[in-house]
Design an enzyme around this catalytic site. Structure first.
Site, PDB file in Angstrom:
ATOM      1  N   ASP A   1      30.787  32.576  28.163  1.00  0.00           N
ATOM      2  CA  ASP A   1      30.618  33.248  29.446  1.00  0.00           C
ATOM      3  C   ASP A   1      29.187  33.775  29.505  1.00  0.00           C
ATOM      4  O   ASP A   1      28.348  33.415  28.663  1.00  0.00           O
ATOM      5  CB  ASP A   1      31.647  34.381  29.602  1.00  0.00           C
ATOM      6  CG  ASP A   1      32.079  34.567  31.049  1.00  0.00           C
ATOM      7  OD1 ASP A   1      31.232  34.992  31.859  1.00  0.00           O
ATOM      8  OD2 ASP A   1      33.243  34.279  31.377  1.00  0.00           O
TER       9      ASP A   1
ATOM     10  N   HIS B   1      33.132  29.022  30.641  1.00  0.00           N
ATOM     11  CA  HIS B   1      33.685  29.935  31.644  1.00  0.00           C
ATOM     12  C   HIS B   1      32.585  30.677  32.398  1.00  0.00           C
ATOM     13  O   HIS B   1      32.781  31.796  32.869  1.00  0.00           O
ATOM     14  CB  HIS B   1      34.620  30.934  30.956  1.00  0.00           C
ATOM     15  CG  HIS B   1      35.580  31.619  31.868  1.00  0.00           C
ATOM     16  ND1 HIS B   1      35.529  32.966  32.131  1.00  0.00           N
ATOM     17  CD2 HIS B   1      36.621  31.148  32.602  1.00  0.00           C
ATOM     18  CE1 HIS B   1      36.490  33.308  32.958  1.00  0.00           C
ATOM     19  NE2 HIS B   1      37.171  32.219  33.270  1.00  0.00           N
TER      20      HIS B   1
ATOM     21  N   GLU C   1      37.703  40.514  43.556  1.00  0.00           N
ATOM     22  CA  GLU C   1      36.539  40.120  42.767  1.00  0.00           C
ATOM     23  C   GLU C   1      35.414  41.142  42.914  1.00  0.00           C
ATOM     24  O   GLU C   1      35.372  41.898  43.881  1.00  0.00           O
ATOM     25  CB  GLU C   1      36.011  38.754  43.244  1.00  0.00           C
ATOM     26  CG  GLU C   1      37.031  37.631  43.249  1.00  0.00           C
ATOM     27  CD  GLU C   1      37.211  37.009  41.880  1.00  0.00           C
ATOM     28  OE1 GLU C   1      36.517  37.429  40.925  1.00  0.00           O
ATOM     29  OE2 GLU C   1      38.054  36.091  41.761  1.00  0.00           O
TER      30      GLU C   1
ATOM     31  N   HIS D   1      40.884  40.650  39.538  1.00  0.00           N
ATOM     32  CA  HIS D   1      39.893  39.883  38.792  1.00  0.00           C
ATOM     33  C   HIS D   1      38.566  40.634  38.690  1.00  0.00           C
ATOM     34  O   HIS D   1      37.508  40.012  38.516  1.00  0.00           O
ATOM     35  CB  HIS D   1      39.691  38.519  39.462  1.00  0.00           C
ATOM     36  CG  HIS D   1      39.295  37.426  38.530  1.00  0.00           C
ATOM     37  ND1 HIS D   1      38.098  36.787  38.602  1.00  0.00           N
ATOM     38  CD2 HIS D   1      39.947  36.852  37.482  1.00  0.00           C
ATOM     39  CE1 HIS D   1      38.010  35.866  37.665  1.00  0.00           C
ATOM     40  NE2 HIS D   1      39.125  35.890  36.967  1.00  0.00           N
TER      41      HIS D   1
END
Length: 469
Positions: free
Chosen positions: A185, A375, A403, A154
């Site tokens: 986003d 998002h 992440e 991710h």
């Protein structure tokens, strides 16, 4: 006050050994002592929309002269994904010396969409274009776990020459606002060679050389079952990986940017920074999240800040703006219950903190704009810190997924106007929640959703669902 201090002490137990080591070594809070890269404030800009993000990305690809290295959960086989991939091939043809590589999640690239027929996924597009247009654009599948449910790649960020275009968005029609609908986003452009080098180095030195990482441009990629041991080994390596960069003191007109990466619950520097940021907040904290399913340590830290009187703002999407939402007039699938589970979590959280909502110290803003989706991820802390990240602030991101994020330290408030303008633009499509009862109760949900949620609750499987989705 004593009770608040006791809770704070307990929450500090979640801080990793990485943080405690820094505190012992420096004698100061680790957040303030993080190494950072100085960047002129004028070299950081905020893009205003998904459409601007798409046009900026395509323009940067066309102008690239040295490298294009992209990390995204997926590059979809649709109009927007094909447009980006075609742009990469065109850039390589125009500049043969270009290094071009895209890193996507291994599992996500080789399956169809949830609820659709089985297929070879996006990897079929990658192979077809490589056969038709030739070599030069490598697309690497990065497996984080043996199964997608247990963790995905991710990482976010597009490194193009000396610039980093950072967003939590993946690459498909809705994220890039093709065919009218969009998924909102955050989008930031940072122009700085050392930052680009640091983020590129992790991709070329660590990810590309991973023992379980293979090109998806070719049919020769192995099956997952054949590389399971290599995947386990690579996950252990990634859990110890950090971005490498030097440290230079900030000068007038500069802000500090620290690239962070994290995987798993032990010694996860991104998780540690998130907790430190929340604990550091004194006057104002803004949290963006698309899925209200907070990890335990984050929830406890927020509880303490709210009780201490810090003004906490949480911005999230309405359940109808969730990317898993299925309108009631369409066939129900189990995945469509997720937005309702998140709303139930929010209702319980707001019920607990109703007094803070009444007092205005907790402000929950729910975003909705037609049939578009939400998002956003990240943090704004007081007037000095901002976190750009793809981390969803949920247990899955906290424990399972690989992440990253960019922590911005702005001691002289050079970017404050840009942060506030971005926040105002986002809040323009929100409504402040005034009471937890304003959220829909479970008995108003579609009957299939009610049945599924009750069935999960009976066997306590709702907790497991919250952990992995």
């Amino acid at each position: 006050m004593e009770n608040t201090q006791a809770q704070l002490s307990k929450t500090n137990g979640f801080i990793s050994a990485w943080q405690r080591w820094r505190e012992r070594a420096n004698g100061k809070p680790s957040l303030a002592r993080l190494n950072c890269l100085p960047i002129g404030a004028e070299r950081i800009s905020v893009l205003s929309s998904p459409e601007t993000f798409r046009t900026t990305l395509l323009a940067m690809i066309a102008q690239a002269r040295q490298r294009i290295l992209m990390t995204t959960l997926y590059l979809q086989d649709d109009e927007a994904g094909q447009e980006v991939l075609s742009a990469l091939y065109a850039a390589k043809k125009a500049q043969p010396q270009l290094e071009v590589a895209v890193f996507v999640d291994w599992h996500r690239a080789q399956r169809g969409l949830i609820g659709k027929a089985r297929s070879a996924g996006n990897a079929a597009l990658y192979r077809e274009m490589a056969q038709r247009l030739g070599p030069g654009v490598e697309i690497y599948g990065v497996p984080i776990q043996r199964r997608e449910l247990l963790g995905v790649m991710h990482l976010k960020g597009f490194i193009i020459d000396d610039c980093v275009l950072y967003s939590g968005a993946s690459l498909n029609n809705v994220y890039l606002q093709r065919n009218h609908r969009y998924r909102l986003d955050r989008y930031h452009l940072l122009q700085n060679r050392p930052l680009a080098d640091s983020m590129a180095g992790l991709l070329t030195d660590v990810l590309r050389n991973g023992p379980s990482v293979y090109s998806l441009n070719t049919a020769k990629a192995p099956r997952t079952v054949a590389i399971q041991k290599a995947i386990v080994k690579f996950r252990r390596e990634l859990a110890k990986t950090h971005y490498r960069f030097g440290e230079t003191p900030l000068k007038h007109g500069e802000v500090g940017v620290t690239p962070l990466i994290g995987l798993g619950v032990r010694d996860n520097e991104l998780n540690a920074a998130i907790l430190q940021l929340i604990q550091h907040a004194e006057q104002r904290l803004v949290l963006f999240t698309p899925y209200f399913n907070l990890p335990g340590p984050v929830r406890k830290s927020l509880d303490i800040k709210i009780k201490a009187g810090c003004q906490v703002t949480i911005v999230l999407g309405d359940k109808t703006a969730n990317d898993f939402y299925i309108p009631p007039n369409e066939p129900f699938k189990a995945i469509g219950a997720l937005p309702y589970l998140y709303e139930a979590n929010l209702r319980r959280f707001c019920r607990t903190h109703q007094r803070a909502i009444d007092a205005g110290t907790l402000n929950v803003h729910i975003w909705r704009d037609g049939d578009n989706s939400f998002h956003l991820k990240g943090l704004l802390v007081d007037e000095h810190y901002a976190l750009l990240t793809g981390n969803n602030f949920n247990p899955r991101a906290w424990r399972l997924d690989l992440e990253n994020g960019l922590l911005i330290h702005d001691p002289h408030k050079l970017l404050l106007d840009r942060h506030l303008a971005e926040l105002d633009q986002i809040l323009a499509y929100t409504q402040r929640l005034r009471h937890h009862k304003a959220l829909d109760a479970m008995d108003t949900y579609p009957i299939p959703v009610q049945r599924l949620i009750k069935r999960l609750a009976r066997v306590r499987a709702d907790r497991l669902v919250n952990q992995v989705l």
